[in-house]
Design an enzyme around this catalytic site. Structure first.
Site, PDB file in Angstrom:
ATOM      1  N   TRP A 136       0.856  -1.180   0.000  1.00 39.66           N
ATOM      2  CA  TRP A 136       0.000   0.000   0.000  1.00 39.66           C
ATOM      3  C   TRP A 136       0.907   1.250   0.000  1.00 39.66           C
ATOM      4  O   TRP A 136       1.824   1.338   0.838  1.00 39.66           O
ATOM      5  CB  TRP A 136      -0.877  -0.056   1.265  1.00 39.66           C
ATOM      6  N   ASP A 217      -0.638  -5.408   9.501  1.00 36.76           N
ATOM      7  CA  ASP A 217      -1.636  -4.406   9.137  1.00 36.76           C
ATOM      8  C   ASP A 217      -2.929  -5.150   8.805  1.00 36.76           C
ATOM      9  O   ASP A 217      -3.011  -5.836   7.792  1.00 36.76           O
ATOM     10  CB  ASP A 217      -1.101  -3.617   7.926  1.00 36.76           C
ATOM     11  N   ALA A 219      -6.430  -4.328   8.004  1.00 33.78           N
ATOM     12  CA  ALA A 219      -7.369  -3.241   7.679  1.00 33.78           C
ATOM     13  C   ALA A 219      -8.670  -3.743   7.064  1.00 33.78           C
ATOM     14  O   ALA A 219      -9.587  -2.952   6.856  1.00 33.78           O
ATOM     15  CB  ALA A 219      -6.701  -2.240   6.734  1.00 33.78           C
ATOM     16  N   LYS A 252     -13.116  -0.003   7.124  1.00 34.64           N
ATOM     17  CA  LYS A 252     -13.680  -0.734   5.980  1.00 34.64           C
ATOM     18  C   LYS A 252     -14.800  -1.657   6.441  1.00 34.64           C
ATOM     19  O   LYS A 252     -15.872  -1.658   5.869  1.00 34.64           O
ATOM     20  CB  LYS A 252     -12.610  -1.587   5.285  1.00 34.64           C
TER      21      LYS A 252
HETATM   22  N1  PMP Z   1      -3.691  -0.402   5.714  1.00 40.36           N
HETATM   23  C1  PMP Z   1      -4.087  -0.707   4.489  1.00 40.36           C
HETATM   24  C2  PMP Z   1      -3.437  -1.851   3.768  1.00 40.36           C
HETATM   25  C3  PMP Z   1      -5.075   0.047   3.851  1.00 40.36           C
HETATM   26  O1  PMP Z   1      -5.467  -0.262   2.613  1.00 40.36           O
HETATM   27  C4  PMP Z   1      -5.648   1.132   4.557  1.00 40.36           C
HETATM   28  C5  PMP Z   1      -6.687   2.022   3.964  1.00 40.36           C
HETATM   29  N2  PMP Z   1      -6.747   2.092   2.611  1.00 40.36           N
HETATM   30  C6  PMP Z   1      -5.205   1.392   5.848  1.00 40.36           C
HETATM   31  C7  PMP Z   1      -4.235   0.600   6.402  1.00 40.36           C
HETATM   32  C8  PMP Z   1      -5.689   2.561   6.654  1.00 40.36           C
HETATM   33  O2  PMP Z   1      -6.967   2.525   7.034  1.00 40.36           O
HETATM   34  P1  PMP Z   1      -7.656   3.761   7.741  1.00 40.36           P
HETATM   35  O3  PMP Z   1      -8.529   4.392   6.724  1.00 40.36           O
HETATM   36  O4  PMP Z   1      -8.379   3.156   8.877  1.00 40.36           O
HETATM   37  O5  PMP Z   1      -6.576   4.696   8.214  1.00 40.36           O
END
Ligand code: PMP
Length: 399
Positions: A136, A217, A219, A252
């Site tokens: 990401w 991570d 998410a 999400k």
């Molecule tokens: N980690 C990953 C891999 C993500 O795709 C995202 C959001 N796109 C996040 C963390 C962060 O999420 P948040 O919107 O809760 O900050």
């Protein structure tokens, strides 16, 4: 005496390039074609193409509106009951009891990643963080700005459409005890290509044997194969490792995006060490955001503390999951060269397209996706999925 120009502080700043994804959103908005397809931005869309607020969230918001009595400050730990409830979802009832694991609420998964990186920096150790590529795009700025050096290795090959597990394991041979390994708990963003349970087993044993520290991570729990299945790799790895970090997001799986709702959990080598970690998390949080925003966490707490709302959230999450899996299956069935999409999880996948092919799809067909070929599966609708598959397939090399 500084020369005149140098006293103008802000004249010293370098101009920043606009974020590529934001530019893409702007281009898509300005496109008048009624059949344009936005698979660039990373939010879940329902069959009608909208991102509505979940029923369970609306219901919890109504309850909060009626019953919340104060907006007085919380502490830097945020909503402690929220953290306790989320802890059980992430770790399961047994591992959640481990008193070597401490957690605090954070502003989303981003805040959790940043806080985790700051905690590593605060130790003063020479730890490096091993990051599989592609990852990401926000990982590098969020973790790198805390000054923890990053070591990249190849995780996935978009042309061959496979996880490079052997390459990953041999790259980790270079890691020393105390080094950190960044992992996606499930629904790898950008590739959708997750480790199998066997690969998690191998990796988690290796991490534990070498004294490496997993930084997971998580998410998208619940959006790959279900809440339990999506946490299996994380639980196995945290259980086996002496020390670990988990950056968690509810943005999400509760559709809370802008409410910035997440948490960071850290496992230390003992209960005493964990207490010290907790104190450090609080003082680091204070230097960055003082305390996390309340509303999203209050909503999640209200849902999880109410049996009916919790059941409704489970049903809504299953609906989102089924829709994503259905779209993946339809893409895979449309062309053998897209078959790999059904073996992957979550909202994202990478198409093996060149930047020029991505640009051609945008200019000629109004399809908006990241230059890397990453697209949001959940951004497709029942009506446009087949057209999307056909247009993409026309760009792909012969099998
Ligand atoms: N980690 C990953 C891999 C993500 O795709 C995202 C959001 N796109 C996040 C963390 C962060 O999420 P948040 O919107 O809760 O900050």
């Amino acid at each position: 005496m500084m020369a005149n120009g140098e006293t103008r502080l802000f004249d010293r700043l370098e101009p920043q390039k606009p974020d590529a994804l934001l530019s893409l959103i702007g281009l898509c908005r300005a496109d008048p074609r009624s059949d344009k397809i936005d698979v660039g931005v990373g939010v879940y869309r329902d069959a009608a193409g909208g991102t509505p607020i979940l029923r369970s969230v609306k219901a919890a918001e109504r309850i909060l509106l009626e019953t919340q009595e104060t907006k007085a400050y919380l502490g830097p730990e945020g909503d402690a009951r929220f953290v306790e409830l989320v802890r059980a979802i992430v770790f399961g009832d047994d591992l959640a009891k481990d008193e070597r694991i401490v957690g605090v609420q954070t502003p989303g998964g981003c805040g959790a990643l940043r806080l985790g990186a700051e905690l590593v920096r605060a130790t003063g150790a020479n730890a490096r963080i091993f990051v599989g590529q592609p990852t990401w795009p926000n990982h590098a700025p969020l973790i790198g700005c805390a000054g923890v050096p990053m070591v990249d290795y190849t995780y996935y090959d978009p042309q061959a459409r496979t996880v490079r597990f052997d390459e990953m394991m041999s790259a980790l041979e270079d890691a020393s005890a105390g080094d950190i390994v960044l992992l996606h708990g499930c629904c790898h963003n950008p590739t959708g290509a997750d480790l199998s349970l066997d690969q998690w087993d191998t990796l988690s044993r290796f991490i534990a044997d070498r004294g490496l520290i997993p930084f997971i991570d998580l998410a998208y729990q619940g959006l790959g194969n279900g809440l339990e299945a999506d946490a299996a790799g994380t639980r196995m790895t945290v259980e086996r490792a002496e020390q670990a970090l988990v950056a968690q997001s509810c943005d999400k799986n509760f559709g809370l995006y802008r409410e910035r709702t997440g948490s960071l959990f850290v496992k230390a080598a003992g209960a005493g060490a964990a207490e010290i970690v907790y104190g450090n998390l609080l003082s680091l949080a204070r230097t960055m955001w003082s305390m996390p925003p309340d509303h999203g966490a209050a909503v999640v707490r209200t849902i999880l503390d109410d049996a009916d709302l919790r059941a409704d959230w489970h049903a809504e999450l299953k609906e989102m999951l089924a829709r994503i899996r259905g779209l993946r299956a339809r893409l895979a069935a449309a062309d053998p060269r897209l078959a790999y999409i059904d073996d992957q999880n979550g909202m994202f996948s990478i198409l093996p397209l060149t930047k020029d092919q991505v640009a051609a799809l945008r200019d000629e067909a109004g399809i908006y996706m990241a230059g890397s070929g990453r697209f949001n599966v959940a951004g497709l609708s029942d009506e446009n999925v087949d057209r999307f598959a056909a247009l993409v397939a026309a760009q792909l090399p012969e099998a």
